[in-house]
Design an enzyme around this catalytic site. Structure first.
Site, PDB file in Angstrom:
ATOM      1  N   ASP A 258      14.406  65.665  16.560  1.00 50.69           N
ATOM      2  CA  ASP A 258      13.781  65.933  15.263  1.00 50.69           C
ATOM      3  C   ASP A 258      13.062  64.720  14.686  1.00 50.69           C
ATOM      4  O   ASP A 258      12.383  64.831  13.665  1.00 50.69           O
ATOM      5  CB  ASP A 258      14.827  66.411  14.250  1.00 50.69           C
ATOM      6  CG  ASP A 258      15.380  67.784  14.580  1.00 50.69           C
ATOM      7  OD1 ASP A 258      14.749  68.484  15.398  1.00 50.69           O
ATOM      8  OD2 ASP A 258      16.437  68.150  14.030  1.00 50.69           O
ATOM      9  N   GLU A 357      12.911  75.167  11.990  1.00 53.66           N
ATOM     10  CA  GLU A 357      14.141  75.958  11.921  1.00 53.66           C
ATOM     11  C   GLU A 357      14.891  75.785  10.608  1.00 53.66           C
ATOM     12  O   GLU A 357      15.637  76.675  10.181  1.00 53.66           O
ATOM     13  CB  GLU A 357      15.057  75.612  13.085  1.00 53.66           C
ATOM     14  CG  GLU A 357      15.501  74.151  13.108  1.00 53.66           C
ATOM     15  CD  GLU A 357      16.402  73.837  14.295  1.00 53.66           C
ATOM     16  OE1 GLU A 357      17.103  74.753  14.769  1.00 53.66           O
ATOM     17  OE2 GLU A 357      16.400  72.678  14.737  1.00 53.66           O
TER      18      GLU A 357
END
Length: 534
Positions: A258, A357
């Site tokens: 990420d 997400e």
């Protein structure tokens, strides 16, 4: 220059320095990554800070001599390595530091610095006494095998270390499994595979058992590859190693797909993830463009930070809307997402939506009365925003029979993180591994290694575990995304003003000298996140 503790290579500078002796425990890492409390949790680590004129401060990392002052040193075997005989200056100068911020005003302070990574002329381990261990923890990420390979090959080829083992299955492998012998031959081709040959897991951190394992097996260098939860666990391991007075370097290599680890420029595997995300976006664009009022929805990784979605959107140029956790959005009403989708379909006949997400989780939770739960690493379990958003869009257009749509949902989440690393990440992982082992051989411990402003540095654990890196939506990079997609920001003027206020407070917190708010370094910290000023 005078430093807290016993510095192995004191900095020499022509300016007056002041001693900063701040004692503050690490963040509460005992609960991180499933860690159990141990006596080390009571250990308060001294932050090694060196202050100087014009707001200069070095945030140094611990060294074995801080608690084992009589350790002998040895000549670095690299000086006899023919591969480096042509290098003009291979050893790092003892007073080299890497500044956290490179864009400054003429009146601003010099700011925070970290010790520069690289080989030293003197080392604190002889080659035949080193017993090194490598472990991978947490989720998968492109490049894990490359880091493992280069740690093994670097120890063998540069330092003549022949005792290197792998720990299977993450932290719990220290006390529940046998070790795997690692040699250059056994790891030769692993960089061509995805995942990790050592296996990984979440949780399983028991500090006392892990350090017992290090003692019992005679391990004196341990390389821990993982994200912020893993690095919190590594900091607790270091504390316990120090408490027991062991000659053992604990080194972290930060990993997160990420790209949300603070201070560092970029996480390894991120470039590969963005590149792989293009395949999904291209597929969604083809599907959407080939149907009447076609909509392609792509969900990408990004639990709390939307860097993959943001950079994939910029790289693609086919995305019409990018939704990330840092930027709230709403569906219904004037200026909402559904109104924008309808307008874009009328204008273009198709559209592509990229959603991270972690985006929209509050909206989903409210609509489903969802109760928060966590995984073994303490991460909040997320609901599937892609499926939820796709259904909301379908429900909206069902009410408009005169406006038929065709929607395709693509979720490449685990495809993106399971692939092998690309050329850029392979080079990056090699440099990370080499910087890590150079630091361990030089006696540094309790640190993680990563580039800061393009130069590899040794960073104290507490600096990368105290917060997460996030996209700054009041910054230029996010503005570039909005320009690329021509999407609304879905924020009111009041929301923007509040975010700017939060960003100002965040920057101020980063720039203070840890002495208090009267510090002259209020403008010295690096902008968090998204390449401000590029």
């Amino acid at each position: 220059m005078e430093a807290v503790g016993v510095a192995p290579a004191p900095l020499a500078a022509p300016v007056k320095k002041k001693l900063l002796d701040l004692e503050k425990p690490f963040p509460a890492a005992a609960a991180a990554n499933g860690a159990k409390a141990s006596p080390a949790g009571k250990w308060a680590m001294k932050k090694k800070l060196v202050g100087g004129d014009a707001g200069y401060v070095l945030e140094d990392v611990p060294h074995l001599t801080d608690y084992l002052p009589e350790l002998p040193t040895f000549p670095n075997p690299l000086q006899d390595n023919p591969a480096y005989s042509v290098v003009k200056q291979y050893f790092v100068n003892p007073d080299d530091t890497v500044t956290q911020k490179i864009v400054v005003h003429k009146t601003s302070a010099r700011g925070t610095n970290f010790r520069r990574a690289g080989p030293r002329q003197r080392v604190y381990f002889q080659s035949d006494e080193v017993n090194a261990a490598i472990v991978t923890c947490g989720g998968l990420c492109p490049g894990l095998n490359t880091v493992v390979r280069e740690l093994v090959c670097g120890l063998y080829d540069m330092y003549g270390v022949t005792s290197v083992v792998g720990i299977e299955g993450g932290y719990k492998g220290f006390y529940s499994k046998n070790t795997i012998p690692l040699t250059p031959k056994s790891v030769n081709d692993i960089h061509k595979r995805g995942g990790t040959v050592l296996g990984t897991s979440r949780g399983g951190h028991d500090t006392a058992k892990i350090v017992d394992c290090l003692q019992d097996r005679g391990i004196n260098q341990v390389y821990i590859i993982g994200g912020d939860g893993t690095q919190k666990g590594a900091s607790v391991i270091y504390e316990e190693v120090r408490r027991r007075g062991l000659k053992c370097s604990v080194v972290g290599v930060p990993k997160t797909i990420d790209n949300d680890i603070a201070v560092i420029d970029k996480s390894f595997g991120f470039d590969t993830a963005v590149e792989e995300a293009q395949r999904a976006i291209n597929a969604a664009h083809v599907e959407a463009e080939s149907a009447e009022n076609g909509i392609g929805v792509v969900k990408l990784m990004g639990r709390n930070s939307g860097f993959i979605a943001m950079y994939a959107t910029l790289a693609s140029r086919d995305v019409d809307c990018c939704l990330i956790p840092e930027s709230p959005f709403y569906l219904e009403g004037k200026g909402g997402l559904l109104e924008f989708i309808e307008r874009r379909l009328k204008d273009n006949g198709h559209m592509v939506i990229v959603v991270a997400e972690g985006a929209g989780q509050d909206l989903i939770a409210k609509s489903m009365n969802f109760v928060d739960t966590q995984d073994a690493s303490g991460n909040k379990l997320l609901l599937d925003v892609g499926l939820w958003l796709s259904q909301k869009i379908k429900d909206h257009f069902k009410k408009k029979p005169y406006f038929p749509i065709t929607l395709k949902y693509i979720d490449p989440t685990y495809m993106i993180r399971a692939v092998k690393s690309n050329a850029s990440d392979n080079v990056y992982c090699t440099l990370l591994a080499h910087s890590a082992l150079h630091g361990a051989m030089a006696g540094y411990t309790g640190f993680t290694v990563a580039p800061v402003n393009g130069r590899h540095a040794y960073i104290p654990f507490y600096r990368i575990t105290e917060k997460q890196n996030k996209v700054v939506i009041t910054d230029r990079m996010w503005a570039r995304v909005l320009c690329s997609t021509n999407q609304p920001c879905f924020l009111s003027h009041e929301d923007v003003d509040n975010m700017k206020h939060d960003d100002d407070e965040h920057h101020l917190h980063n720039t203070q000298l840890l002495e208090g708010e009267s510090s002259p370094m209020k403008n010295s910290a690096k902008c968090n996140g998204s390449a401000a000023g590029v």
